[in-house]
Design a protein around this motif. Structure first.
Motif, mmCIF file in Angstrom:
data_model
loop_
_atom_site.group_PDB
_atom_site.id
_atom_site.type_symbol
_atom_site.label_atom_id
_atom_site.label_comp_id
_atom_site.label_asym_id
_atom_site.label_seq_id
_atom_site.Cartn_x
_atom_site.Cartn_y
_atom_site.Cartn_z
ATOM 1 N N LEU A 137 1.347 2.473 1.131
ATOM 2 C CA LEU A 137 0.202 3.064 1.833
ATOM 3 C C LEU A 137 0.594 4.472 2.279
ATOM 4 O O LEU A 137 1.453 4.640 3.151
ATOM 5 N N TYR A 138 -0.006 5.463 1.680
ATOM 6 C CA TYR A 138 0.343 6.848 1.984
ATOM 7 C C TYR A 138 -0.871 7.739 1.758
ATOM 8 O O TYR A 138 -1.799 7.395 1.012
ATOM 9 N N HIS A 139 -0.864 8.874 2.410
ATOM 10 C CA HIS A 139 -1.877 9.890 2.167
ATOM 11 C C HIS A 139 -1.189 11.243 2.170
ATOM 12 O O HIS A 139 -0.638 11.656 3.185
ATOM 13 N N TYR A 146 3.213 -0.419 3.620
ATOM 14 C CA TYR A 146 2.788 -0.951 2.323
ATOM 15 C C TYR A 146 1.955 -2.202 2.532
ATOM 16 O O TYR A 146 1.898 -2.762 3.645
ATOM 17 N N GLN A 164 -5.971 0.448 -2.337
ATOM 18 C CA GLN A 164 -4.779 1.082 -1.779
ATOM 19 C C GLN A 164 -5.110 2.451 -1.190
ATOM 20 O O GLN A 164 -4.718 2.773 -0.070
ATOM 21 N N GLN A 165 -5.857 3.261 -1.954
ATOM 22 C CA GLN A 165 -6.173 4.608 -1.506
ATOM 23 C C GLN A 165 -7.109 4.610 -0.302
ATOM 24 O O GLN A 165 -6.927 5.386 0.645
ATOM 25 N N SER A 168 -5.220 3.597 2.807
ATOM 26 C CA SER A 168 -4.335 4.699 3.183
ATOM 27 C C SER A 168 -5.115 5.813 3.879
ATOM 28 O O SER A 168 -4.689 6.348 4.911
ATOM 29 N N ARG A 172 -4.856 7.230 7.743
ATOM 30 C CA ARG A 172 -4.677 8.649 8.068
ATOM 31 C C ARG A 172 -5.756 9.122 9.036
ATOM 32 O O ARG A 172 -5.484 9.856 10.002
#
Length: 358
Positions: A137-139, A146, A164-165, A168, A172
């Motif tokens: 899990l990232y941006h 995760y 996932q996106q 994430s 954010r």
């Protein structure tokens, strides 16, 4: 904007695929498109982490997942631009959903800490054997943790990537939202402190002239509404110039601070005490308990405090001040300026009386 950019990219990929597939697959993709739309609408409006977990629970139910876990690094969110990134040693399970029979279990908040290298504590792994997908899990440069979910090959890969996106991006946005709320609270506290500083006299810590008139107006309005009487004291520190000339301005400042100390100990915390000039102080005391001889009680108390101080001060001079005071019943309370004028005249008469005895 970021949500809809991702959505339009997915839409473009699906429309491109429409031209090359048969009718059944096309129907599956159309169904996937509807699901992506629903995901976007569901997660776009969340404002707290609890809301996000509730929406994820709905998603897991909607797509018939068997297993889903949301895991945050203990030091989330990490920012790649500021550190040499390495896998955090500890992680926390934020939420976990698992289907048992026909029902999806939604346990209470877990917040279980474990070693990140385990991916998931062994006792929380599903009992059945099936494929699991681990997705970060990232941006952009912000890494949150995760998620782990079962792999259903009947679902489009695009749905997993989009899920996932979208999660994430939601994380954010929640991070930015929390930062904004924190900044707003700090700004409110700063403005309160700034206003307090603008209303205070730096030497004595009492309210200054500005603070006195701002708060005094509120007290006047309140006493009018509640039909309470007030006693106003105008206090002038005697011989301040002589103290400054003979003992220095540092000692003169000390005399002013001592006067403020006596006033704060004599009057109540609810009374308004202010230094409105070089050697001038004003006090507004509200007779909330409707005491008889209220002003006499206060003036006697004030002079007793002053007398006790002079007995123990060991100063080369005697601290003294002149006091003009007057009590105003509700019908006599007009404006703060008028009240100050009346009490100032009483102070003037008191100072003239003292001069006549010299």
């Amino acid at each position: 904007t970021v949500f809809y950019n991702s959505f339009h990219k997915a839409l473009y990929l699906i429309n491109s695929a429409f031209r090359r597939i048969d009718g059944r697959k096309r129907l599956d993709l159309e169904w996937t498109l509807l699901r992506l739309t629903w995901i976007t609408q569901s997660l776009f409006s969340v404002t707290t982490l609890d809301e996000l977990k509730d929406k994820i629970y709905q998603l897991v139910t909607q797509f018939n997942f068997i297993f889903f876990s949301l895991i945050f690094f203990k030091t989330h969110p990490l920012k790649l631009s500021k550190i040499k990134w390495k896998l955090p040693s500890k992680s926390v399970i934020e939420c976990k959903y698992q289907r048992k029979g026909l029902y999806l279990c939604k346990p209470p908040a877990l917040n279980i800490e474990f070693r990140t290298s385990e991916l998931l504590p062994p006792d929380l792994l599903p009992e059945e054997r099936f494929s699991l997908a681990v997705m970060c899990l990232y941006h952009m440069e912000h890494i949150f943790g995760y998620m782990i979910m079962d792999v259903d090959y009947r679902l489009s890969e695009l749905l997993y990537v989009y899920l996932q996106q979208i999660i994430s991006l939601s994380l954010r946005i929640l991070t930015l939202w929390e930062q904004q709320k924190k900044s707003h609270k700090e700004l409110v506290r700063f403005n309160i402190k700034l206003k307090e500083m603008a209303q205070r006299d730096s030497l004595t810590g009492l309210y200054n002239r500005r603070g006195f008139f701002e708060l005094g107006e509120k007290i006047i309005n309140t006493t009018k509404e509640k039909k309470l009487s007030i006693t106003v004291f105008f206090i002038d520190l005697d011989n301040l110039k002589s103290i400054n000339d003979k003992y220095g301005h540092i000692e003169g400042d000390e005399a002013l601070r001592t006067t403020a100390f006596i006033l704060k100990n004599c009057f109540r915390k609810s009374d308004l005490i202010a230094r409105v000039g070089g050697d001038e102080f004003v006090v507004i005391a509200v007779n909330t308990k409707l005491e008889k001889n209220f002003e006499n009680l206060l003036i006697t108390r004030l002079y007793n405090f002053l007398h006790k101080y002079n007995l123990t001060s060991n100063k080369e001079y005697v601290l003294s001040f002149s006091v003009g005071y007057s009590t105003f019943i509700p019908q006599e309370i007009t404006t703060l300026e008028h009240i100050i004028t009346v009490v100032d005249e009483k102070l003037y008469k008191e100072k003239q009386r003292k001069k006549s005895f010299r």
